[in-house]
Design a protein around this motif. Structure first.
Motif, short mmCIF file in Angstrom:
data_model
loop_
_atom_site.label_atom_id
_atom_site.label_comp_id
_atom_site.label_asym_id
_atom_site.label_seq_id
_atom_site.Cartn_x
_atom_site.Cartn_y
_atom_site.Cartn_z
N MET A 38 6.40 -1.73 0.31
CA MET A 38 6.31 -2.40 -0.86
C MET A 38 5.16 -2.70 -1.97
SD MET A 38 8.16 -6.06 0.82
CE MET A 38 10.02 -6.38 1.01
N GLY A 39 4.16 -1.91 -1.36
CA GLY A 39 3.02 -1.57 -2.26
C GLY A 39 1.95 -2.65 -1.83
N MET A 40 1.78 -3.19 -0.67
CA MET A 40 0.64 -3.83 -0.08
C MET A 40 -0.62 -2.72 0.08
SD MET A 40 -0.58 -6.82 0.85
CE MET A 40 0.92 -7.92 1.09
N PRO A 41 -1.69 -3.10 -0.76
CA PRO A 41 -2.60 -2.24 -0.74
C PRO A 41 -3.66 -2.37 0.71
CG PRO A 41 -3.14 -4.05 -2.26
CD PRO A 41 -1.88 -4.56 -1.68
N PHE A 42 -3.28 -1.86 1.82
CA PHE A 42 -3.98 -2.20 2.90
C PHE A 42 -5.22 -1.17 2.84
CE2 PHE A 42 0.09 -3.06 4.51
CZ PHE A 42 -0.11 -4.43 5.13
N ARG A 43 -6.38 -1.47 3.53
CA ARG A 43 -7.56 -0.74 3.29
C ARG A 43 -7.48 0.93 3.99
NH1 ARG A 43 -11.59 -4.53 6.19
NH2 ARG A 43 -10.72 -5.84 4.79
N GLU A 44 -8.13 1.50 3.38
CA GLU A 44 -8.01 2.92 3.42
C GLU A 44 -8.74 3.17 4.55
OE1 GLU A 44 -8.81 5.32 0.09
OE2 GLU A 44 -7.11 4.88 -0.83
#
Length: 260
Positions: A226-232
């Motif tokens: 969905m586009g949730m920006p999880f930490r890389e």
């Protein structure tokens, strides 16, 4: 089967006994015990046409995300594909409980952000230590479902989170073990609905995203698509937390030391 004439006479008698709504939106029923119903139309958060339109995030979920999840996890039934059921937004008002104007301002700000009027959460019991009385308002909360939920989630992912100060991604370890994800905000000013100049005291809020995913791995994949920006560089894992010791544990250790 009733005849058309009978139906017409019944309808005419119904309209004669119950008149139509007036321009102010009130209805008064005849008789000894009158009932007045008023419609509040001063505040319109979401237009009806806008609420009925399909959100772009919901459209992307139905057309793109569902086939990807079905292929990756080998679901045999489309109803097994996880989805977002509701989003609960909670905001503590703190010292605004003693100030009615501050409480109204918090309600209006959260209504602008979510597009839905929140409800007041009240204390069930009185706690004298914290100067809390019974039935005192302590916070506000709103539960979003349907198109309003997808619209808020879209603005949260694409507008709210990127505008956060020193944002480096959200933590993938904030799942509760049942597929639900929680995230907190220190300030509500990250949402463009609130003007920074008109913002009073900064308030934080908690956002809980409930999904039908049975595991955190499936919920993580759903929100990532969905586009949730999880930490890389961080991988979601089940963190084993230490068991909290209760009073009887310490008593038993003290007794063992005394015996020695």
């Amino acid at each position: 089967m009733a005849s058309p004439a009978l139906l017409h006479s019944s309808a005419s008698s119904f309209h004669s006994h119950f008149p139509a709504l007036s321009s102010r939106g009130s209805l008064r029923l005849p008789g000894r015990h009158s009932l007045t119903v008023k419609a509040e139309t001063n505040i319109v958060l979401v237009e009806k046409s806008q609420a009925e339109t399909t959100s772009r995030l919901k459209k992307s979920y139905l057309e793109t995300i569902v086939p990807l999840l079905k292929d990756e996890f080998s679901y045999t039934n489309i109803h097994q594909v996880p989805k977002v059921t509701k989003i609960v937004v909670n905001c503590g008002i703190g010292d605004a409980a003693q100030n009615s104007k501050g409480l109204d301002a918090a309600v209006n700000e959260l209504a602008l952000i979510t597009g839905q009027r929140p409800v007041k959460t009240r204390a069930k019991n009185a706690i004298a230590t914290f100067k809390i009385r019974e039935d005192q308002p302590l916070g506000i909360a709103v539960t979003l479902r349907g198109n309003v939920m997808y619209s808020f989630l879209d603005r949260l992912i694409n507008l709210g989170l990127p505008r956060t100060r020193d944002f480096q991604g959200v933590s993938p370890n904030s799942f509760d073990g049942n597929g639900n994800y929680s995230i907190g905000f220190r300030e509500q000013s990250v949402f463009p609905e609130i003007s920074y100049d008109a913002l009073g005291k900064p308030r934080g809020m908690d956002v809980c995203i409930s999904t039908t995913a049975p595991t955190d791995k499936e919920a993580h994949k759903l929100l990532a698509l969905m586009g949730m920006p999880f930490r890389e560089g961080a991988v979601s894992s089940n963190v084993v937390r230490k068991k909290k010791l209760k009073r009887h544990h310490f008593d038993s250790k003290a007794k063992q030391r005394a015996r020695r």
